[in-house]
Design a protein around this motif. Structure first.
Motif, PDB file in Angstrom:
ATOM      1  N   LEU A   1      19.183   1.153  -0.402  1.00 35.61           N
ATOM      2  CA  LEU A   1      18.010   1.199   0.466  1.00 35.61           C
ATOM      3  C   LEU A   1      17.391   2.593   0.458  1.00 35.61           C
ATOM      4  CD1 LEU A   1      19.233  -0.788   3.605  1.00 35.61           C
ATOM      5  CD2 LEU A   1      17.858  -1.612   1.696  1.00 35.61           C
ATOM      6  N   SER A   2      16.160   2.675   0.009  1.00 32.55           N
ATOM      7  CA  SER A   2      15.399   3.922   0.091  1.00 32.55           C
ATOM      8  C   SER A   2      14.346   3.849   1.185  1.00 32.55           C
ATOM      9  CB  SER A   2      14.728   4.229  -1.256  1.00 32.55           C
ATOM     10  OG  SER A   2      13.869   3.172  -1.643  1.00 32.55           O
ATOM     11  N   VAL A   3      14.106   2.634   1.694  1.00 31.07           N
ATOM     12  CA  VAL A   3      13.104   2.433   2.740  1.00 31.07           C
ATOM     13  C   VAL A   3      13.744   1.653   3.882  1.00 31.07           C
ATOM     14  CG1 VAL A   3      10.901   1.392   3.350  1.00 31.07           C
ATOM     15  CG2 VAL A   3      11.207   2.429   1.096  1.00 31.07           C
ATOM     16  N   VAL A   4      13.623   2.158   5.099  1.00 37.15           N
ATOM     17  CA  VAL A   4      14.089   1.463   6.299  1.00 37.15           C
ATOM     18  C   VAL A   4      12.948   1.472   7.306  1.00 37.15           C
ATOM     19  CG1 VAL A   4      15.718   1.480   8.220  1.00 37.15           C
ATOM     20  CG2 VAL A   4      16.505   2.076   5.928  1.00 37.15           C
ATOM     21  N   VAL A   5      12.603   0.301   7.835  1.00 34.12           N
ATOM     22  CA  VAL A   5      11.497   0.192   8.787  1.00 34.12           C
ATOM     23  C   VAL A   5      12.036  -0.168  10.161  1.00 34.12           C
ATOM     24  CG1 VAL A   5       9.855  -0.464   6.998  1.00 34.12           C
ATOM     25  CG2 VAL A   5      11.093  -2.251   8.232  1.00 34.12           C
ATOM     26  N   ASP A   6      11.263   0.193  11.170  1.00 37.16           N
ATOM     27  CA  ASP A   6      11.591  -0.111  12.564  1.00 37.16           C
ATOM     28  C   ASP A   6      10.686  -1.251  13.020  1.00 37.16           C
ATOM     29  OD1 ASP A   6      11.877  -0.188  15.356  1.00 37.16           O
ATOM     30  OD2 ASP A   6      12.334   1.957  15.453  1.00 37.16           O
ATOM     31  N   PRO A   7      11.234  -2.419  13.390  1.00 35.13           N
ATOM     32  CA  PRO A   7      10.376  -3.556  13.749  1.00 35.13           C
ATOM     33  C   PRO A   7       9.590  -3.348  15.032  1.00 35.13           C
ATOM     34  CG  PRO A   7      12.661  -4.048  14.242  1.00 35.13           C
ATOM     35  CD  PRO A   7      12.660  -2.749  13.491  1.00 35.13           C
ATOM     36  N   ARG A   8       9.896  -2.287  15.777  1.00 30.64           N
ATOM     37  CA  ARG A   8       9.125  -1.995  16.978  1.00 30.64           C
ATOM     38  C   ARG A   8       7.775  -1.357  16.647  1.00 30.64           C
ATOM     39  NH1 ARG A   8      13.760   1.397  19.929  1.00 30.64           N
ATOM     40  NH2 ARG A   8      13.595   2.377  17.868  1.00 30.64           N
ATOM     41  N   GLU A   9       7.622  -0.930  15.383  1.00 30.16           N
ATOM     42  CA  GLU A   9       6.383  -0.281  14.951  1.00 30.16           C
ATOM     43  C   GLU A   9       5.616  -1.233  14.045  1.00 30.16           C
ATOM     44  OE1 GLU A   9       7.787   3.171  13.006  1.00 30.16           O
ATOM     45  OE2 GLU A   9       8.711   4.030  14.803  1.00 30.16           O
ATOM     46  N   TRP A  10       4.623  -1.892  14.609  1.00 31.14           N
ATOM     47  CA  TRP A  10       3.836  -2.858  13.858  1.00 31.14           C
ATOM     48  C   TRP A  10       2.782  -2.142  13.026  1.00 31.14           C
ATOM     49  CZ3 TRP A  10       2.840  -8.370  15.767  1.00 31.14           C
ATOM     50  CH2 TRP A  10       3.991  -8.884  16.333  1.00 31.14           C
TER      51      TRP A  10
ATOM     52  N   PRO B   1       2.771 -13.907  -2.801  1.00 27.70           N
ATOM     53  CA  PRO B   1       3.803 -12.908  -3.086  1.00 27.70           C
ATOM     54  C   PRO B   1       3.344 -11.926  -4.160  1.00 27.70           C
ATOM     55  CG  PRO B   1       4.779 -15.070  -2.883  1.00 27.70           C
ATOM     56  CD  PRO B   1       3.301 -15.275  -2.854  1.00 27.70           C
ATOM     57  N   ALA B   2       3.633 -10.638  -3.931  1.00 22.70           N
ATOM     58  CA  ALA B   2       3.182  -9.610  -4.861  1.00 22.70           C
ATOM     59  C   ALA B   2       3.959  -9.631  -6.163  1.00 22.70           C
ATOM     60  CB  ALA B   2       3.314  -8.242  -4.199  1.00 22.70           C
TER      61      ALA B   2
ATOM     62  N   ALA C   1       0.806  -1.219   0.000  1.00 22.25           N
ATOM     63  CA  ALA C   1       0.000   0.000   0.000  1.00 22.25           C
ATOM     64  C   ALA C   1       0.840   1.270   0.000  1.00 22.25           C
ATOM     65  CB  ALA C   1      -0.920  -0.003   1.222  1.00 22.25           C
ATOM     66  N   ASP C   2       2.130   1.141   0.296  1.00 24.32           N
ATOM     67  CA  ASP C   2       3.018   2.309   0.362  1.00 24.32           C
ATOM     68  C   ASP C   2       3.761   2.448  -0.967  1.00 24.32           C
ATOM     69  OD1 ASP C   2       5.790   3.598   0.920  1.00 24.32           O
ATOM     70  OD2 ASP C   2       4.609   4.127   2.692  1.00 24.32           O
ATOM     71  N   GLU C   3       3.597   3.567  -1.613  1.00 19.51           N
ATOM     72  CA  GLU C   3       4.175   3.765  -2.952  1.00 19.51           C
ATOM     73  C   GLU C   3       5.693   3.632  -2.947  1.00 19.51           C
ATOM     74  OE1 GLU C   3       4.356   7.257  -6.385  1.00 19.51           O
ATOM     75  OE2 GLU C   3       2.763   7.291  -4.868  1.00 19.51           O
ATOM     76  N   LYS C   4       6.344   4.199  -1.942  1.00 22.76           N
ATOM     77  CA  LYS C   4       7.806   4.132  -1.882  1.00 22.76           C
ATOM     78  C   LYS C   4       8.272   2.713  -1.609  1.00 22.76           C
ATOM     79  CE  LYS C   4      11.715   6.687   0.045  1.00 22.76           C
ATOM     80  NZ  LYS C   4      12.140   7.738   1.018  1.00 22.76           N
ATOM     81  N   CYS C   5       7.585   2.007  -0.684  1.00 19.07           N
ATOM     82  CA  CYS C   5       7.951   0.617  -0.390  1.00 19.07           C
ATOM     83  C   CYS C   5       7.724  -0.275  -1.602  1.00 19.07           C
ATOM     84  CB  CYS C   5       7.121   0.095   0.786  1.00 19.07           C
ATOM     85  SG  CYS C   5       7.601   0.732   2.397  1.00 19.07           S
ATOM     86  N   ALA C   6       6.584  -0.064  -2.273  1.00 16.99           N
ATOM     87  CA  ALA C   6       6.242  -0.918  -3.401  1.00 16.99           C
ATOM     88  C   ALA C   6       7.266  -0.823  -4.517  1.00 16.99           C
ATOM     89  CB  ALA C   6       4.851  -0.556  -3.915  1.00 16.99           C
ATOM     90  N   ALA C   7       7.953   0.307  -4.600  1.00 13.37           N
ATOM     91  CA  ALA C   7       8.952   0.490  -5.659  1.00 13.37           C
ATOM     92  C   ALA C   7      10.338   0.004  -5.244  1.00 13.37           C
ATOM     93  CB  ALA C   7       9.024   1.971  -6.039  1.00 13.37           C
TER      94      ALA C   7
ATOM     95  N   SER D   1       5.994 -10.107   0.626  1.00 13.65           N
ATOM     96  CA  SER D   1       5.754  -9.020  -0.331  1.00 13.65           C
ATOM     97  C   SER D   1       6.570  -9.186  -1.614  1.00 13.65           C
ATOM     98  CB  SER D   1       6.089  -7.675   0.319  1.00 13.65           C
ATOM     99  OG  SER D   1       7.499  -7.461   0.373  1.00 13.65           O
ATOM    100  N   GLY D   2       7.409 -10.227  -1.663  1.00 18.72           N
ATOM    101  CA  GLY D   2       8.224 -10.453  -2.848  1.00 18.72           C
ATOM    102  C   GLY D   2       9.534  -9.697  -2.857  1.00 18.72           C
ATOM    103  N   ARG D   3       9.977  -9.223  -1.684  1.00 15.17           N
ATOM    104  CA  ARG D   3      11.211  -8.440  -1.608  1.00 15.17           C
ATOM    105  C   ARG D   3      12.211  -9.112  -0.666  1.00 15.17           C
ATOM    106  NH1 ARG D   3       6.845  -5.835  -2.556  1.00 15.17           N
ATOM    107  NH2 ARG D   3       6.809  -4.065  -3.982  1.00 15.17           N
ATOM    108  N   SER D   4      13.392  -8.519  -0.557  1.00 20.33           N
ATOM    109  CA  SER D   4      14.406  -9.041   0.364  1.00 20.33           C
ATOM    110  C   SER D   4      14.656  -8.013   1.455  1.00 20.33           C
ATOM    111  CB  SER D   4      15.712  -9.356  -0.374  1.00 20.33           C
ATOM    112  OG  SER D   4      16.287  -8.179  -0.915  1.00 20.33           O
ATOM    113  N   PHE D   5      15.178  -8.478   2.593  1.00 23.68           N
ATOM    114  CA  PHE D   5      15.429  -7.568   3.703  1.00 23.68           C
ATOM    115  C   PHE D   5      16.924  -7.428   3.948  1.00 23.68           C
ATOM    116  CE2 PHE D   5      14.931 -11.734   5.816  1.00 23.68           C
ATOM    117  CZ  PHE D   5      16.072 -11.774   6.598  1.00 23.68           C
ATOM    118  N   VAL D   6      17.269  -6.326   4.606  1.00 23.08           N
ATOM    119  CA  VAL D   6      18.647  -6.053   5.033  1.00 23.08           C
ATOM    120  C   VAL D   6      18.582  -5.631   6.493  1.00 23.08           C
ATOM    121  CG1 VAL D   6      20.769  -4.763   4.604  1.00 23.08           C
ATOM    122  CG2 VAL D   6      19.198  -5.207   2.703  1.00 23.08           C
ATOM    123  N   PHE D   7      19.077  -6.475   7.389  1.00 24.50           N
ATOM    124  CA  PHE D   7      19.123  -6.105   8.811  1.00 24.50           C
ATOM    125  C   PHE D   7      20.231  -5.071   9.013  1.00 24.50           C
ATOM    126  CE2 PHE D   7      17.043 -10.256  10.258  1.00 24.50           C
ATOM    127  CZ  PHE D   7      15.871  -9.612  10.653  1.00 24.50           C
ATOM    128  N   LEU D   8      19.911  -3.982   9.719  1.00 26.30           N
ATOM    129  CA  LEU D   8      20.840  -2.876   9.932  1.00 26.30           C
ATOM    130  C   LEU D   8      21.160  -2.730  11.413  1.00 26.30           C
ATOM    131  CD1 LEU D   8      19.075  -0.278   7.603  1.00 26.30           C
ATOM    132  CD2 LEU D   8      21.078  -1.664   7.047  1.00 26.30           C
TER     133      LEU D   8
END
Length: 607
Positions: A121-130, A141-142, A66-72, A96-103
């Motif tokens: 990386l243009s998108v970085v998420v915080d796992p504490r925020e569900w 998978p998308a 649903a997030d345009e930046k994430c989807a790209a 979602s069909g993507r790969s992750f990078v633990f930072l």
């Protein structure tokens, strides 16, 4: 198969893996369908069941779509806070069909920027925020998610110190994980205590090896994972059966057990302790079985580039140290400098072949071409075999498996005789009064230093150490200097920091001048106008630092315990020593928060 039977290729194969090998995401979701109420992940007061894990991952996948930046984005960064959300987000990113990078949340700014730039990386998420919507079925998978796509990128410093991003495919991880489940099947469904940070490759073993087996992952808190007493408490509280740690920290756990036998009962649930990350000293094997005779000890070896591990040796009782045999689905070759098989029993560079060999380095085609190579299939017709050149040296024994000899870049010449630093370290740790040791070579001055941590209560003399090495290795390769230290410094990737050890050997006056110059550069006008800290307590704390760090210390406002070489192991000893000085316990968490001598003066004064 022995090396003499392996043919022209010199391949040393591990057992076969049954096919098909399921993807890890498929295995985790299957457990969620069959056992939705079973506990999947615990961290402190947080816990999620397998059903909640799958539902949360589905919500993450929907939020990404649903997030345009994430989807790209092809890759999504996940700040590796120690929380149940880290596993939820990683699985959701896969869905979602993507790969992750633990930072690493504590990485220096320059390192963090290099990693983000290299990984794109243009998108970085915080796992504490569900995500706000935690329920719902897991979506398909998308985007196409073939086994040879990319599951994650893990950055490792390697031997160069510059972070390199290793691209791991779902197929790589599936085979690595299937080998883990096959090799450790006899130890039962794991309750695994995760001590490693999520951005370390060893965490992939605990995280996915546990969830793909339908076990329970217990994530030690940041203020728990470095404290032996806290770790033993977690083992007892959650009935932990499996854990993985570096030999240095396992030594601290064993030391705690030896100091107080009451802790032994806390470890009663353990079935398997895995040692990885560094060479396993013989002394640790012997101490392990003296204190934990009913707990198996596994020594794993393997670089990040081969999806965490390549060989293993499981000990049920004391035995000679070695890195064992190829894991299921993997084969090894020992090669000379022209990438030809070495004769049976000879030392060669370890090359790893098999489905665990990763895709290569992100954004570094030159290093990928240099380290990931195609080798001839052998006498039988067939396509070339992809292999990773580890830079490690080994010797094969049909009876004992692979012996780690050293690194190609750790061979030095002492008085005209070539020797590997690891050979010296192994001999040093065999001394009965030596708890740990590291050897560093000062190439500029052609001086070899041996840094020795003595066993508690032991006071070995340098002459005793020298005599022992002469007996074990001969007079020619005895290090020039024996330096006794309270602990060995560690790098950010938990390796012995030989550069820091060498820096500690500089003349005291030179070190103090450099520290003073650094303090002047960083001192603010307000600090410059403040009178220096005065009082006996500051001097006492400085002497405690000197004892723990093994280097001269001035009562400075600028130097922190960690900037002078402190690490996750020495901070435990510092907390003990400060507790003795204060007359009451001083928690490790407080020591992390109060890193300078003035801050610790204030801390102890308040106590």
């Amino acid at each position: 198969m022995t090396t003499s039977e392996a043919g022209a290729s010199g391949a040393i194969p591990g057992p076969r893996l049954p096919e098909p090998v399921p993807l890890v995401s498929e295995a985790v979701l299957e457990h969620a369908r069959r056992h939705p109420e079973r506990t999947a992940v615990i961290c402190g007061d947080e816990r999620v069941s397998y059903g909640e894990l799958a539902a949360g991952a589905a919500a993450v996948a929907r939020a990404i779509a649903a997030d345009e930046k994430c989807a790209a984005s092809r890759r999504i960064g996940v700040v590796s806070h120690r929380t149940v959300g880290a596993a939820v987000h990683a699985l959701g990113i896969w869905l979602s069909g993507r790969s992750f990078v633990f930072l690493d949340p504590a990485a220096p700014h320059r390192t963090a920027e290099h990693i983000r730039r290299t990984a794109g990386l243009s998108v970085v998420v915080d796992p504490r925020e569900w995500p706000a919507e935690p329920a719902g079925p897991a979506p398909a998978p998308a985007a196409p998610y073939p086994p040879d796509a990319e599951a994650y990128v893990l950055f490792t410093s390697g031997s160069s110190g510059r972070p390199k991003g290793v691209s791991v495919s779902p197929r790589n991880l599936a085979h690595s994980n299937a080998a883990r489940l096959a090799l450790y099947d006899g130890f039962g469904t794991p309750v695994f205590l995760l001590l490693s940070p999520f951005h370390f490759d060893s965490s992939m073993a605990g995280l996915w090896g546990t969830l793909a087996a339908g076990g329970t992952l217990v994530v030690a808190g940041e203020d728990e994972r470095r404290v032996p007493q806290a770790v033993l408490g977690l083992i007892a509280r959650h009935r932990v059966t499996h854990t993985l740690t570096v030999p240095g920290f396992h030594t601290e756990l064993l030391h705690t057990l030896r100091e107080d036998e009451r802790h032994t009962a806390e470890a009663a649930s353990l079935r398997l302790v895995t040692s990885a990350g560094e060479a396993l000293p013989q002394s640790v094997v012997d101490q392990h079985f003296a204190l934990l005779p009913g707990v198996a000890l596994s020594n794993e070896y393997g670089p990040t580039e081969c999806t965490v591990w390549s060989t293993a040796r499981i000990y049920e009782k004391p035995g000679p140290t070695g890195i064992g045999f190829p894991i299921p689905g993997t084969s090894l070759r020992l090669l000379d400098d022209r990438l030809r098989p070495v004769p049976a029993g000879a030392v060669g560079q370890i090359a790893v072949c098999g489905p665990g060999v990763a895709r290569g380095y992100v954004g570094d085609e030159r290093q990928t071409a240099a380290k990931f190579v195609d080798l001839p299939a052998g006498t039988t017709a067939g396509p070339p075999v992809r292999a990773y050149l580890t830079g490690d040296l080994g010797r094969w024994s049909d009876e004992d498996g692979l012996e780690f000899v050293g690194r190609l870049d750790n061979e030095v010449k002492i008085r005209g005789v070539r020797v590997h630093l690891e050979t010296l370290e192994e001999a040093l740790t065999a001394h009965p009064d030596v708890r740990a040791a590291a050897v560093a070579y000062d190439a500029e001055n052609a001086v070899c230093h041996a840094f020795v941590v003595a066993e508690p209560g032991a006071e070995p003399a340098a002459a005793s150490i020298r005599g022992f090495l002469e007996t074990e290795l001969g007079t020619a390769v005895v290090p020039d200097r024996i330096v006794f230290t309270a602990a060995l410094p560690r790098t950010a990737h938990d390796k012995t920091d030989r550069a820091a050890l060498l820096a500690s050997t500089a003349p005291p006056a030179e070190r103090e001048r450099e520290r003073e110059r650094e303090r002047e550069r960083e001192r603010t006008p307000e600090q410059a106008a403040r009178p220096p800290e005065d009082g006996a307590l500051a001097d006492h704390i400085a002497r405690v630092w000197e004892k723990v760090l093994g280097v001269p210390v001035a009562s400075s406002e600028q130097d922190t315990f960690f900037s002078l070489g402190g690490n996750s192991l020495t901070v435990i000893r510092l907390s003990r020593a400060l507790g003795e000085l204060a007359g009451r316990p001083v928690g490790v968490k407080n020591v992390y928060r109060c890193g300078t001598i003035p801050q610790q003066v204030d801390l102890l004064s308040r106590l």
